[in-house]
Scaffold this motif. Structure first.
Motif, PDB file in Angstrom:
ATOM      1  N   PHE A 200     -11.424  45.742  85.676  1.00 31.69           N
ATOM      2  CA  PHE A 200     -12.418  44.872  85.049  1.00 31.69           C
ATOM      3  C   PHE A 200     -12.769  45.366  83.652  1.00 31.69           C
ATOM      4  O   PHE A 200     -12.914  44.569  82.712  1.00 31.69           O
ATOM      5  N   SER A 203     -10.005  44.509  81.315  1.00 31.91           N
ATOM      6  CA  SER A 203      -9.910  43.059  81.082  1.00 31.91           C
ATOM      7  C   SER A 203     -10.820  42.587  79.959  1.00 31.91           C
ATOM      8  O   SER A 203     -10.540  41.586  79.299  1.00 31.91           O
ATOM      9  N   LEU A 204     -11.932  43.304  79.727  1.00 24.99           N
ATOM     10  CA  LEU A 204     -12.879  42.885  78.700  1.00 24.99           C
ATOM     11  C   LEU A 204     -12.279  42.967  77.295  1.00 24.99           C
ATOM     12  O   LEU A 204     -12.700  42.247  76.387  1.00 24.99           O
ATOM     13  N   GLY A 293      -6.552  39.074  80.569  1.00 25.77           N
ATOM     14  CA  GLY A 293      -7.916  39.450  80.934  1.00 25.77           C
ATOM     15  C   GLY A 293      -8.417  38.688  82.148  1.00 25.77           C
ATOM     16  O   GLY A 293      -9.050  39.254  83.044  1.00 25.77           O
ATOM     17  N   THR A 294      -8.119  37.393  82.194  1.00 24.87           N
ATOM     18  CA  THR A 294      -8.550  36.573  83.328  1.00 24.87           C
ATOM     19  C   THR A 294      -7.882  37.024  84.618  1.00 24.87           C
ATOM     20  O   THR A 294      -8.527  37.128  85.671  1.00 24.87           O
ATOM     21  N   GLN A 297      -9.345  40.296  85.887  1.00 23.02           N
ATOM     22  CA  GLN A 297     -10.639  40.093  86.523  1.00 23.02           C
ATOM     23  C   GLN A 297     -10.473  39.558  87.942  1.00 23.02           C
ATOM     24  O   GLN A 297     -11.216  39.941  88.856  1.00 23.02           O
ATOM     25  N   ALA A 300      -9.543  42.490  90.033  1.00 18.58           N
ATOM     26  CA  ALA A 300     -10.707  43.342  90.259  1.00 18.58           C
ATOM     27  C   ALA A 300     -11.595  42.757  91.362  1.00 18.58           C
ATOM     28  O   ALA A 300     -12.067  43.491  92.247  1.00 18.58           O
ATOM     29  N   VAL A 301     -11.816  41.451  91.316  1.00 24.45           N
ATOM     30  CA  VAL A 301     -12.638  40.805  92.339  1.00 24.45           C
ATOM     31  C   VAL A 301     -11.985  40.952  93.712  1.00 24.45           C
ATOM     32  O   VAL A 301     -12.663  41.211  94.723  1.00 24.45           O
TER      33      VAL A 301
END
Length: 581
Positions: A200, A203-204, A293-294, A297, A300-301
Protein backbone atom coordinates in the motif's frame (compact mmCIF):
# COMPACT_ATOMS: atom_id res chain seq x y z
CA UNK A 1 9.27 -15.05 20.99
CA UNK A 2 10.12 -18.37 22.56
CA UNK A 3 12.60 -20.99 21.46
CA UNK A 4 11.66 -24.61 21.47
CA UNK A 5 13.51 -27.55 22.94
CA UNK A 6 16.12 -29.32 20.78
CA UNK A 7 15.06 -32.09 18.48
CA UNK A 8 16.44 -33.85 15.47
CA UNK A 9 14.96 -31.86 12.58
CA UNK A 10 13.04 -32.05 10.45
CA UNK A 11 11.41 -35.28 11.71
CA UNK A 12 8.86 -35.25 14.48
CA UNK A 13 9.96 -36.82 17.77
CA UNK A 14 7.41 -38.41 20.00
CA UNK A 15 7.61 -38.87 23.74
CA UNK A 16 8.75 -42.48 23.67
CA UNK A 17 11.31 -41.68 20.97
CA UNK A 18 10.59 -44.92 19.17
CA UNK A 19 8.51 -44.06 16.16
CA UNK A 20 10.14 -41.65 13.73
CA UNK A 21 8.79 -40.33 10.50
CA UNK A 22 10.20 -38.29 7.74
CA UNK A 23 8.43 -34.96 8.15
CA UNK A 24 9.90 -32.13 6.10
CA UNK A 25 10.35 -28.88 7.94
CA UNK A 26 9.93 -26.78 4.86
CA UNK A 27 9.67 -27.30 1.16
CA UNK A 28 11.08 -25.09 -1.53
CA UNK A 29 9.54 -24.31 -4.38
CA UNK A 30 10.46 -23.27 -5.48
CA UNK A 31 8.17 -21.43 -7.66
CA UNK A 32 7.55 -21.07 -9.06
CA UNK A 33 8.55 -23.78 -10.84
CA UNK A 34 7.63 -26.44 -12.75
CA UNK A 35 4.27 -24.93 -13.48
CA UNK A 36 5.79 -21.49 -13.74
CA UNK A 37 5.92 -19.79 -17.12
CA UNK A 38 9.34 -21.00 -18.19
CA UNK A 39 8.63 -19.90 -21.68
CA UNK A 40 8.68 -16.32 -20.42
CA UNK A 41 12.02 -14.88 -19.47
CA UNK A 42 11.03 -14.18 -15.93
CA UNK A 43 13.15 -15.18 -12.98
CA UNK A 44 10.28 -17.20 -11.57
CA UNK A 45 11.53 -19.90 -13.89
CA UNK A 46 14.32 -20.36 -11.41
CA UNK A 47 12.01 -20.79 -8.50
CA UNK A 48 10.89 -24.33 -8.42
CA UNK A 49 8.27 -25.90 -6.22
CA UNK A 50 9.84 -29.13 -5.09
CA UNK A 51 7.65 -32.15 -4.25
CA UNK A 52 7.40 -32.93 -0.60
CA UNK A 53 9.02 -36.13 0.61
CA UNK A 54 6.14 -38.30 1.83
CA UNK A 55 6.17 -39.83 5.24
CA UNK A 56 7.52 -43.33 4.72
CA UNK A 57 5.81 -46.25 6.46
CA UNK A 58 8.28 -48.56 8.12
CA UNK A 59 7.32 -52.17 7.61
CA UNK A 60 8.20 -55.18 9.66
CA UNK A 61 11.14 -56.30 7.58
CA UNK A 62 14.65 -55.00 7.22
CA UNK A 63 14.87 -51.60 5.53
CA UNK A 64 18.20 -50.00 4.57
CA UNK A 65 20.17 -52.02 7.04
CA UNK A 66 18.04 -51.91 10.19
CA UNK A 67 15.36 -54.14 11.59
CA UNK A 68 12.62 -53.40 14.10
CA UNK A 69 14.10 -53.22 17.53
CA UNK A 70 17.51 -51.96 16.35
CA UNK A 71 17.46 -48.84 18.48
CA UNK A 72 15.10 -45.97 17.59
CA UNK A 73 12.97 -47.48 14.80
CA UNK A 74 9.83 -49.52 15.12
CA UNK A 75 6.97 -50.75 12.99
CA UNK A 76 4.63 -48.09 11.75
CA UNK A 77 2.10 -48.84 9.05
CA UNK A 78 -0.71 -46.67 7.68
CA UNK A 79 -4.04 -48.55 7.69
CA UNK A 80 -7.44 -47.68 6.36
CA UNK A 81 -9.71 -50.73 6.49
CA UNK A 82 -8.63 -52.91 9.44
CA UNK A 83 -6.99 -52.11 12.71
CA UNK A 84 -3.24 -52.56 12.96
CA UNK A 85 -3.34 -55.86 14.85
CA UNK A 86 -6.07 -57.27 12.61
CA UNK A 87 -4.14 -56.46 9.46
CA UNK A 88 -0.97 -58.03 10.81
CA UNK A 89 -2.82 -61.18 11.77
CA UNK A 90 -4.38 -61.34 8.31
CA UNK A 91 -0.92 -61.03 6.75
CA UNK A 92 0.51 -64.01 8.63
CA UNK A 93 1.96 -66.64 6.35
CA UNK A 94 2.79 -64.27 3.50
CA UNK A 95 6.26 -63.54 2.22
CA UNK A 96 7.94 -60.26 3.12
CA UNK A 97 7.09 -58.70 -0.25
CA UNK A 98 3.49 -60.00 -0.16
CA UNK A 99 3.05 -58.81 3.41
CA UNK A 100 4.32 -55.34 2.56
CA UNK A 101 1.98 -55.08 -0.42
CA UNK A 102 -0.97 -56.35 1.61
CA UNK A 103 -0.38 -53.99 4.50
CA UNK A 104 -0.22 -51.02 2.12
CA UNK A 105 -3.66 -51.80 0.73
CA UNK A 106 -6.94 -50.46 2.08
CA UNK A 107 -10.05 -48.59 1.15
CA UNK A 108 -9.57 -45.03 -0.05
CA UNK A 109 -11.53 -42.97 2.42
CA UNK A 110 -13.33 -39.81 1.26
CA UNK A 111 -11.66 -36.52 2.13
CA UNK A 112 -12.88 -35.14 5.43
CA UNK A 113 -14.45 -31.70 5.80
CA UNK A 114 -11.44 -30.64 7.87
CA UNK A 115 -9.04 -31.50 5.04
CA UNK A 116 -11.21 -29.72 2.48
CA UNK A 117 -11.11 -26.56 4.57
CA UNK A 118 -7.37 -26.98 5.00
CA UNK A 119 -6.92 -27.22 1.22
CA UNK A 120 -8.88 -24.00 0.73
CA UNK A 121 -6.84 -22.23 3.39
CA UNK A 122 -3.54 -23.34 1.86
CA UNK A 123 -4.57 -22.22 -1.64
CA UNK A 124 -5.48 -18.77 -0.34
CA UNK A 125 -2.23 -18.43 1.64
CA UNK A 126 -0.15 -19.39 -1.39
CA UNK A 127 -2.22 -16.98 -3.49
CA UNK A 128 -1.09 -14.08 -1.29
CA UNK A 129 2.52 -15.01 -2.08
CA UNK A 130 1.85 -14.97 -5.82
CA UNK A 131 0.73 -11.33 -5.92
CA UNK A 132 4.07 -9.66 -5.04
CA UNK A 133 6.11 -12.38 -6.77
CA UNK A 134 4.24 -11.96 -10.05
CA UNK A 135 4.93 -8.23 -9.98
CA UNK A 136 8.57 -8.40 -8.86
CA UNK A 137 9.62 -11.29 -11.09
CA UNK A 138 7.22 -10.87 -14.01
CA UNK A 139 5.54 -7.56 -14.77
CA UNK A 140 7.92 -4.93 -13.43
CA UNK A 141 10.98 -5.92 -15.51
CA UNK A 142 8.90 -5.40 -18.65
CA UNK A 143 7.48 -2.09 -17.43
CA UNK A 144 10.89 -0.84 -16.30
CA UNK A 145 12.53 -1.85 -19.58
CA UNK A 146 11.02 1.22 -21.24
CA UNK A 147 12.99 3.50 -18.93
CA UNK A 148 16.08 1.59 -17.74
CA UNK A 149 19.20 0.17 -19.28
CA UNK A 150 20.00 -3.51 -18.91
CA UNK A 151 22.60 -2.69 -16.25
CA UNK A 152 19.94 -0.96 -14.18
CA UNK A 153 17.59 -3.90 -14.72
CA UNK A 154 20.36 -6.13 -13.41
CA UNK A 155 20.25 -4.23 -10.12
CA UNK A 156 16.48 -4.72 -9.88
CA UNK A 157 16.86 -8.44 -10.70
CA UNK A 158 18.62 -8.91 -7.34
CA UNK A 159 15.14 -8.72 -5.78
CA UNK A 160 14.56 -12.33 -6.84
CA UNK A 161 17.47 -13.72 -4.81
CA UNK A 162 15.78 -14.05 -1.38
CA UNK A 163 13.28 -16.61 -2.64
CA UNK A 164 16.16 -18.86 -3.68
CA UNK A 165 18.01 -18.38 -0.39
CA UNK A 166 15.22 -18.91 2.13
CA UNK A 167 16.86 -22.11 3.36
CA UNK A 168 19.29 -19.87 5.24
CA UNK A 169 16.63 -18.64 7.69
CA UNK A 170 14.03 -21.41 7.48
CA UNK A 171 15.28 -23.02 10.76
CA UNK A 172 14.53 -19.75 12.56
CA UNK A 173 10.96 -19.75 11.26
CA UNK A 174 10.52 -23.35 12.37
CA UNK A 175 11.96 -22.78 15.83
CA UNK A 176 10.81 -19.36 17.09
CA UNK A 177 7.14 -18.67 17.77
CA UNK A 178 4.54 -17.50 20.28
CA UNK A 179 2.82 -20.58 21.77
CA UNK A 180 -0.34 -18.57 22.43
CA UNK A 181 -0.68 -17.72 18.72
CA UNK A 182 0.67 -20.88 17.12
CA UNK A 183 3.92 -22.02 15.52
CA UNK A 184 2.90 -21.05 11.97
CA UNK A 185 0.47 -18.20 12.55
CA UNK A 186 3.17 -16.44 14.61
CA UNK A 187 4.96 -15.85 11.31
CA UNK A 188 2.19 -15.83 8.70
CA UNK A 189 0.09 -13.11 10.33
CA UNK A 190 2.88 -10.50 10.74
CA UNK A 191 4.37 -11.31 7.34
CA UNK A 192 1.05 -10.74 5.55
CA UNK A 193 0.39 -7.55 7.52
CA UNK A 194 3.79 -6.17 6.59
CA UNK A 195 3.39 -7.26 2.94
CA UNK A 196 0.01 -5.50 2.71
CA UNK A 197 1.31 -2.35 4.42
CA UNK A 198 4.43 -2.18 2.24
CA UNK A 199 2.48 -2.72 -0.98
CA UNK A 200 0.00 0.00 0.00
CA UNK A 201 2.85 2.40 0.81
CA UNK A 202 4.54 1.73 -2.54
CA UNK A 203 1.23 2.15 -4.38
CA UNK A 204 0.94 5.77 -3.21
CA UNK A 205 3.97 6.71 -5.32
CA UNK A 206 3.90 3.85 -7.84
CA UNK A 207 3.30 6.01 -10.90
CA UNK A 208 6.09 8.41 -9.97
CA UNK A 209 8.46 5.47 -9.50
CA UNK A 210 7.48 3.92 -12.83
CA UNK A 211 7.69 7.20 -14.78
CA UNK A 212 11.17 8.02 -13.42
CA UNK A 213 12.59 4.68 -12.29
CA UNK A 214 16.21 5.61 -12.99
CA UNK A 215 16.05 8.14 -10.14
CA UNK A 216 14.57 5.59 -7.76
CA UNK A 217 16.23 2.37 -8.92
CA UNK A 218 17.84 1.59 -5.57
CA UNK A 219 14.68 2.43 -3.61
CA UNK A 220 12.62 0.26 -5.95
CA UNK A 221 15.09 -2.61 -5.71
CA UNK A 222 15.20 -2.40 -1.91
CA UNK A 223 11.40 -2.27 -1.60
CA UNK A 224 10.79 -5.28 -3.86
CA UNK A 225 13.65 -7.23 -2.30
CA UNK A 226 11.92 -6.73 1.03
CA UNK A 227 8.59 -7.88 -0.44
CA UNK A 228 10.13 -11.04 -1.91
CA UNK A 229 11.92 -11.75 1.39
CA UNK A 230 8.66 -11.40 3.31
CA UNK A 231 6.86 -13.65 0.82
CA UNK A 232 9.63 -16.25 1.10
CA UNK A 233 9.36 -16.19 4.90
CA UNK A 234 5.58 -16.59 4.70
CA UNK A 235 6.13 -19.52 2.33
CA UNK A 236 8.36 -21.28 4.86
CA UNK A 237 5.66 -21.02 7.52
CA UNK A 238 2.86 -22.10 5.16
CA UNK A 239 4.88 -25.12 3.97
CA UNK A 240 5.40 -26.18 7.57
CA UNK A 241 1.75 -25.65 8.48
CA UNK A 242 0.64 -27.79 5.54
CA UNK A 243 2.28 -30.80 7.19
CA UNK A 244 -0.02 -30.56 10.21
CA UNK A 245 -3.12 -29.07 8.57
CA UNK A 246 -3.65 -32.06 6.31
CA UNK A 247 -4.14 -35.66 7.36
CA UNK A 248 -1.48 -38.20 6.48
CA UNK A 249 -3.31 -39.69 3.48
CA UNK A 250 -4.00 -36.24 1.97
CA UNK A 251 -0.55 -34.77 2.58
CA UNK A 252 0.46 -35.05 -1.12
CA UNK A 253 -2.25 -32.48 -1.93
CA UNK A 254 -0.15 -29.82 -0.19
CA UNK A 255 2.03 -29.38 -3.28
CA UNK A 256 -1.13 -29.18 -5.40
CA UNK A 257 -2.37 -26.30 -3.24
CA UNK A 258 0.98 -24.58 -3.68
CA UNK A 259 0.85 -24.98 -7.44
CA UNK A 260 -2.73 -23.70 -7.75
CA UNK A 261 -2.42 -20.81 -5.31
CA UNK A 262 1.04 -19.58 -6.20
CA UNK A 263 0.54 -19.79 -9.94
CA UNK A 264 -2.89 -18.15 -9.77
CA UNK A 265 -1.47 -15.16 -7.89
CA UNK A 266 1.56 -15.04 -10.16
CA UNK A 267 -0.46 -15.09 -13.37
CA UNK A 268 -2.86 -12.47 -12.02
CA UNK A 269 0.07 -10.14 -11.34
CA UNK A 270 1.93 -11.00 -14.53
CA UNK A 271 -0.31 -12.13 -17.36
CA UNK A 272 -3.57 -10.41 -16.40
CA UNK A 273 -1.99 -7.22 -15.08
CA UNK A 274 0.29 -6.76 -18.10
CA UNK A 275 -2.69 -7.00 -20.42
CA UNK A 276 -4.94 -4.67 -18.40
CA UNK A 277 -2.08 -2.21 -17.90
CA UNK A 278 -1.48 -1.96 -21.65
CA UNK A 279 -2.88 1.24 -23.13
CA UNK A 280 -3.46 -0.35 -26.54
CA UNK A 281 -5.30 -3.27 -24.90
CA UNK A 282 -7.64 -0.94 -23.01
CA UNK A 283 -8.36 1.06 -26.16
CA UNK A 284 -8.96 -2.05 -28.24
CA UNK A 285 -11.50 -3.49 -25.80
CA UNK A 286 -12.90 -0.22 -24.45
CA UNK A 287 -12.08 -0.88 -20.81
CA UNK A 288 -10.34 1.39 -18.26
CA UNK A 289 -6.60 0.98 -17.97
CA UNK A 290 -5.41 -0.68 -14.76
CA UNK A 291 -2.55 1.28 -13.19
CA UNK A 292 0.14 -0.26 -11.00
CA UNK A 293 -0.84 1.76 -7.92
CA UNK A 294 -4.46 0.63 -8.16
CA UNK A 295 -3.51 -3.02 -8.55
CA UNK A 296 -1.08 -2.88 -5.62
CA UNK A 297 -3.81 -1.40 -3.42
CA UNK A 298 -6.04 -4.31 -4.42
CA UNK A 299 -3.27 -6.75 -3.44
CA UNK A 300 -2.81 -4.95 -0.12
CA UNK A 301 -6.53 -5.17 0.67
CA UNK A 302 -6.51 -8.89 -0.19
CA UNK A 303 -3.54 -9.44 2.14
CA UNK A 304 -5.29 -7.62 5.00
CA UNK A 305 -8.56 -9.48 4.41
CA UNK A 306 -6.88 -12.90 4.46
CA UNK A 307 -4.97 -11.94 7.61
CA UNK A 308 -8.21 -10.97 9.39
CA UNK A 309 -9.76 -14.27 8.29
CA UNK A 310 -6.70 -16.09 9.61
CA UNK A 311 -7.29 -14.65 13.09
CA UNK A 312 -10.41 -16.81 13.33
CA UNK A 313 -8.68 -19.97 12.06
CA UNK A 314 -7.55 -22.22 14.88
CA UNK A 315 -4.10 -23.73 14.65
CA UNK A 316 -3.76 -27.09 16.34
CA UNK A 317 -1.16 -27.10 19.06
CA UNK A 318 1.95 -29.12 18.41
CA UNK A 319 2.23 -32.28 20.46
CA UNK A 320 5.02 -32.57 22.97
CA UNK A 321 8.39 -33.49 21.56
CA UNK A 322 7.71 -32.00 18.11
CA UNK A 323 9.82 -28.91 18.78
CA UNK A 324 12.80 -28.10 16.58
CA UNK A 325 15.93 -26.24 17.57
CA UNK A 326 17.79 -23.84 15.34
CA UNK A 327 21.14 -25.40 16.15
CA UNK A 328 20.06 -28.95 15.33
CA UNK A 329 18.60 -27.99 11.94
CA UNK A 330 21.70 -26.07 10.92
CA UNK A 331 23.79 -29.02 12.12
CA UNK A 332 21.77 -31.38 9.93
CA UNK A 333 22.24 -29.11 6.92
CA UNK A 334 25.98 -29.04 7.51
CA UNK A 335 26.16 -32.84 7.74
CA UNK A 336 24.35 -33.12 4.41
CA UNK A 337 26.70 -30.62 2.77
CA UNK A 338 29.73 -32.67 3.88
CA UNK A 339 28.63 -35.63 1.75
CA UNK A 340 30.83 -35.87 -1.35
CA UNK A 341 28.03 -36.76 -3.76
CA UNK A 342 25.89 -33.88 -2.48
CA UNK A 343 28.73 -31.45 -3.11
CA UNK A 344 29.09 -32.70 -6.69
CA UNK A 345 25.32 -32.49 -7.29
CA UNK A 346 25.07 -28.95 -5.87
CA UNK A 347 27.94 -27.80 -8.08
CA UNK A 348 26.16 -29.39 -11.03
CA UNK A 349 22.98 -27.46 -10.18
CA UNK A 350 24.78 -24.12 -9.98
CA UNK A 351 25.87 -24.28 -13.64
CA UNK A 352 23.21 -26.52 -15.19
CA UNK A 353 21.19 -23.60 -16.62
CA UNK A 354 24.03 -21.49 -17.97
CA UNK A 355 23.32 -22.50 -21.60
CA UNK A 356 19.94 -20.73 -21.74
CA UNK A 357 20.62 -18.08 -19.09
CA UNK A 358 20.74 -15.27 -21.67
CA UNK A 359 17.55 -16.50 -23.33
CA UNK A 360 15.65 -16.62 -20.03
CA UNK A 361 16.91 -13.27 -18.78
CA UNK A 362 16.85 -11.04 -21.85
CA UNK A 363 15.15 -12.59 -24.91
CA UNK A 364 11.61 -11.42 -24.26
CA UNK A 365 12.83 -8.06 -23.02
CA UNK A 366 14.50 -7.71 -26.41
CA UNK A 367 11.31 -8.72 -28.18
CA UNK A 368 9.35 -6.07 -26.29
CA UNK A 369 12.08 -3.58 -27.20
CA UNK A 370 11.64 -4.48 -30.87
CA UNK A 371 7.89 -4.02 -30.82
CA UNK A 372 6.22 -7.05 -29.23
CA UNK A 373 3.20 -5.78 -27.30
CA UNK A 374 2.96 -6.59 -23.63
CA UNK A 375 -0.58 -7.82 -24.14
CA UNK A 376 0.68 -10.18 -26.88
CA UNK A 377 3.27 -11.52 -24.46
CA UNK A 378 0.55 -12.05 -21.87
CA UNK A 379 -1.53 -14.03 -24.37
CA UNK A 380 1.45 -16.25 -25.20
CA UNK A 381 2.02 -17.01 -21.51
CA UNK A 382 -1.67 -17.73 -20.98
CA UNK A 383 -1.72 -20.21 -23.88
CA UNK A 384 1.38 -21.86 -22.49
CA UNK A 385 -0.13 -22.58 -19.05
CA UNK A 386 -2.17 -25.74 -19.90
CA UNK A 387 0.81 -27.19 -21.78
CA UNK A 388 2.88 -26.85 -18.61
CA UNK A 389 0.34 -28.94 -16.75
CA UNK A 390 0.56 -31.65 -19.41
CA UNK A 391 4.36 -31.49 -19.35
CA UNK A 392 4.30 -32.02 -15.60
CA UNK A 393 2.29 -35.21 -16.07
CA UNK A 394 4.67 -36.45 -18.79
CA UNK A 395 7.70 -35.68 -16.63
CA UNK A 396 6.21 -37.60 -13.71
CA UNK A 397 5.66 -40.74 -15.79
CA UNK A 398 8.98 -40.50 -17.60
CA UNK A 399 10.99 -40.12 -14.39
CA UNK A 400 9.87 -43.44 -12.94
CA UNK A 401 12.28 -46.31 -12.63
CA UNK A 402 15.95 -46.48 -11.79
CA UNK A 403 16.99 -43.69 -14.20
CA UNK A 404 15.09 -40.58 -13.09
CA UNK A 405 17.79 -38.29 -14.52
CA UNK A 406 17.22 -39.57 -18.05
CA UNK A 407 14.62 -36.89 -18.98
CA UNK A 408 16.78 -34.25 -17.28
CA UNK A 409 19.75 -35.18 -19.47
CA UNK A 410 17.79 -35.55 -22.71
CA UNK A 411 16.00 -32.20 -22.24
CA UNK A 412 19.33 -30.35 -22.32
CA UNK A 413 19.44 -30.58 -26.10
CA UNK A 414 16.01 -29.13 -26.96
CA UNK A 415 16.55 -26.37 -24.41
CA UNK A 416 19.86 -25.39 -25.98
CA UNK A 417 18.38 -25.53 -29.48
CA UNK A 418 15.39 -23.44 -28.41
CA UNK A 419 17.72 -20.89 -26.79
CA UNK A 420 19.54 -20.62 -30.13
CA UNK A 421 16.21 -20.34 -31.97
CA UNK A 422 15.11 -17.55 -29.60
CA UNK A 423 18.31 -15.61 -30.31
CA UNK A 424 17.77 -15.94 -34.06
CA UNK A 425 14.14 -14.88 -33.63
CA UNK A 426 15.26 -11.67 -31.96
CA UNK A 427 17.77 -11.09 -34.76
CA UNK A 428 15.12 -11.51 -37.48
CA UNK A 429 12.31 -9.90 -35.54
CA UNK A 430 10.03 -8.13 -38.05
CA UNK A 431 8.98 -4.52 -37.94
CA UNK A 432 5.58 -4.14 -36.23
CA UNK A 433 2.77 -4.87 -36.75
CA UNK A 434 3.55 -8.55 -36.22
CA UNK A 435 1.86 -11.02 -38.52
CA UNK A 436 -0.29 -13.86 -37.21
CA UNK A 437 2.20 -16.37 -38.61
CA UNK A 438 5.14 -14.88 -36.73
CA UNK A 439 3.11 -14.59 -33.52
CA UNK A 440 2.19 -18.26 -33.88
CA UNK A 441 5.90 -19.05 -34.16
CA UNK A 442 6.53 -17.17 -30.90
CA UNK A 443 3.80 -19.16 -29.16
CA UNK A 444 5.23 -22.45 -30.45
CA UNK A 445 8.69 -21.51 -29.16
CA UNK A 446 7.22 -20.52 -25.80
CA UNK A 447 5.29 -23.77 -25.44
CA UNK A 448 8.20 -25.98 -26.51
CA UNK A 449 10.64 -24.19 -24.21
CA UNK A 450 8.27 -24.47 -21.27
CA UNK A 451 7.57 -28.13 -22.04
CA UNK A 452 11.28 -29.00 -22.14
CA UNK A 453 11.91 -27.06 -18.94
CA UNK A 454 9.06 -28.78 -17.09
CA UNK A 455 10.20 -32.23 -18.23
CA UNK A 456 13.72 -31.45 -17.08
CA UNK A 457 12.42 -30.24 -13.74
CA UNK A 458 10.38 -33.41 -13.31
CA UNK A 459 13.48 -35.53 -13.81
CA UNK A 460 15.63 -33.68 -11.32
CA UNK A 461 12.80 -33.55 -8.77
CA UNK A 462 12.31 -37.31 -9.04
CA UNK A 463 16.03 -37.80 -8.52
CA UNK A 464 15.98 -35.58 -5.41
CA UNK A 465 13.11 -37.59 -4.00
CA UNK A 466 14.98 -40.83 -4.64
CA UNK A 467 18.28 -39.85 -3.01
CA UNK A 468 17.02 -37.76 -0.08
CA UNK A 469 17.66 -39.42 3.26
CA UNK A 470 14.15 -40.15 4.59
CA UNK A 471 15.29 -39.45 8.14
CA UNK A 472 16.02 -35.80 7.24
CA UNK A 473 13.96 -35.56 4.06
CA UNK A 474 12.64 -32.02 4.50
CA UNK A 475 16.03 -30.42 5.10
CA UNK A 476 17.61 -32.57 2.40
CA UNK A 477 15.04 -31.65 -0.26
CA UNK A 478 15.08 -27.96 0.63
CA UNK A 479 18.87 -27.84 0.43
CA UNK A 480 18.91 -29.41 -3.05
CA UNK A 481 16.06 -27.16 -4.16
CA UNK A 482 18.02 -24.10 -3.04
CA UNK A 483 20.95 -24.93 -5.31
CA UNK A 484 18.57 -25.78 -8.15
CA UNK A 485 16.97 -22.35 -7.83
CA UNK A 486 20.31 -20.57 -7.58
CA UNK A 487 21.39 -22.16 -10.85
CA UNK A 488 18.74 -20.11 -12.63
CA UNK A 489 18.98 -16.98 -10.46
CA UNK A 490 22.64 -16.03 -10.14
CA UNK A 491 23.44 -15.76 -13.91
CA UNK A 492 20.62 -13.25 -14.47
CA UNK A 493 22.47 -10.28 -13.01
CA UNK A 494 25.62 -10.95 -15.04
CA UNK A 495 23.67 -11.54 -18.25
CA UNK A 496 21.89 -8.19 -18.03
CA UNK A 497 25.11 -6.39 -17.10
CA UNK A 498 26.89 -8.09 -19.99
CA UNK A 499 24.28 -6.96 -22.53
CA UNK A 500 25.08 -3.32 -21.74
CA UNK A 501 28.81 -3.91 -21.42
CA UNK A 502 29.12 -5.39 -24.92
CA UNK A 503 26.64 -3.00 -26.57
CA UNK A 504 27.91 -0.07 -28.61
CA UNK A 505 25.22 2.53 -29.34
CA UNK A 506 25.56 6.11 -30.56
CA UNK A 507 23.25 9.10 -30.75
CA UNK A 508 23.75 10.62 -34.19
CA UNK A 509 22.59 14.24 -34.51
CA UNK A 510 22.57 14.70 -38.24
CA UNK A 511 21.78 18.44 -38.45
CA UNK A 512 24.82 19.36 -36.38
CA UNK A 513 26.97 16.57 -37.76
CA UNK A 514 27.56 15.15 -34.32
CA UNK A 515 27.89 11.56 -33.24
CA UNK A 516 27.76 11.02 -29.50
CA UNK A 517 28.37 7.68 -27.86
CA UNK A 518 25.56 7.31 -25.33
CA UNK A 519 25.04 4.37 -23.02
CA UNK A 520 21.45 5.49 -22.49
CA UNK A 521 20.72 4.68 -26.13
CA UNK A 522 20.21 1.10 -25.04
CA UNK A 523 16.99 2.02 -23.21
CA UNK A 524 13.75 3.39 -24.62
CA UNK A 525 14.06 6.42 -22.36
CA UNK A 526 17.55 7.16 -23.70
CA UNK A 527 16.36 6.76 -27.26
CA UNK A 528 13.56 9.24 -26.62
CA UNK A 529 16.04 11.72 -25.14
CA UNK A 530 18.23 11.37 -28.22
CA UNK A 531 15.23 11.98 -30.46
CA UNK A 532 14.36 15.16 -28.54
CA UNK A 533 17.85 16.44 -29.38
CA UNK A 534 17.13 15.86 -33.05
CA UNK A 535 19.22 12.74 -33.23
CA UNK A 536 18.77 9.04 -33.77
CA UNK A 537 20.08 6.13 -31.72
CA UNK A 538 22.10 3.73 -33.80
CA UNK A 539 23.17 0.41 -32.31
CA UNK A 540 26.48 -0.57 -33.85
CA UNK A 541 26.82 -3.72 -31.77
CA UNK A 542 24.12 -5.38 -29.69
CA UNK A 543 25.62 -7.04 -26.62
CA UNK A 544 22.67 -9.41 -26.36
CA UNK A 545 23.96 -11.58 -29.19
CA UNK A 546 27.45 -11.74 -27.69
CA UNK A 547 26.17 -12.73 -24.25
CA UNK A 548 23.80 -15.26 -25.80
CA UNK A 549 26.63 -16.80 -27.84
CA UNK A 550 28.85 -17.03 -24.75
CA UNK A 551 26.11 -18.77 -22.77
CA UNK A 552 25.29 -21.19 -25.59
CA UNK A 553 28.95 -22.16 -26.08
CA UNK A 554 29.51 -22.62 -22.34
CA UNK A 555 26.29 -24.60 -22.13
CA UNK A 556 27.16 -26.89 -25.04
CA UNK A 557 30.67 -27.58 -23.76
CA UNK A 558 29.53 -28.17 -20.18
CA UNK A 559 26.69 -30.49 -21.24
CA UNK A 560 28.98 -32.69 -23.36
CA UNK A 561 32.00 -32.83 -21.09
CA UNK A 562 30.57 -32.34 -17.60
CA UNK A 563 26.79 -32.26 -17.08
CA UNK A 564 25.75 -35.52 -18.71
CA UNK A 565 28.84 -37.59 -17.70
CA UNK A 566 28.54 -36.38 -14.10
CA UNK A 567 24.77 -36.97 -14.04
CA UNK A 568 25.26 -40.56 -15.23
CA UNK A 569 27.77 -41.19 -12.44
CA UNK A 570 25.52 -39.66 -9.80
CA UNK A 571 22.55 -41.66 -11.05
CA UNK A 572 24.54 -44.87 -10.59
CA UNK A 573 25.45 -44.10 -6.98
CA UNK A 574 23.51 -46.40 -4.59
CA UNK A 575 20.93 -44.62 -2.41
CA UNK A 576 22.80 -45.68 0.72
CA UNK A 577 25.73 -43.44 -0.30
CA UNK A 578 23.44 -40.38 -0.06
CA UNK A 579 22.48 -41.06 3.55
CA UNK A 580 23.58 -38.68 6.28
CA UNK A 581 24.39 -41.48 8.71
Amino acid sequence: MSTTSPADPPRRRKKNNKSKRNTPATSDDDAMSRHNPRGTSTSLESIAIQPRTPKTPLTSHRVNGWTPGDGDATDEVEMSLLGEEERRQAADGLSIEEEQEYLSQGEKRPMSTKDKRALGLLIVLYLIQGFPLGLALGSLPFLLREHLSYSQLAIFSLASYPYSLKLLWSPIVDSLFFPSIGRRKSWIIPMQLIIGTLMFAISLNAEEFMNNPSEHIYSLSAAWTALVTLSATQDIAVDGWALTLLSQENLPYASTCQTIGLNTGYFASFTVFLALNSESFSQRWGIPRLYLGTYMQFCAVMSFAVTIWLLFVKEDKETEGEDLSIKSVYGTMWNICKLKHVQVLCLLHLFAKIGWAASDAATQLKMVEKGLGREDLAIAVLIDFPFQMFAGWVAGRWSRGDKPLRPWMIAFWPRLLLALAATLTVYWFPTPPISIGFFTLLIVQTVLGSFAGTVQFGGISAFHTRIADPVVGGTYMTLLATFTNLGGTWPRYFVLKGVDMFTIATCQIKEQGLTVKAAECVSDHGKAACTELGGECVTERDGYYIVSAICLVLGMVSVIFHMIPTARKLQAVPPAKWRVS
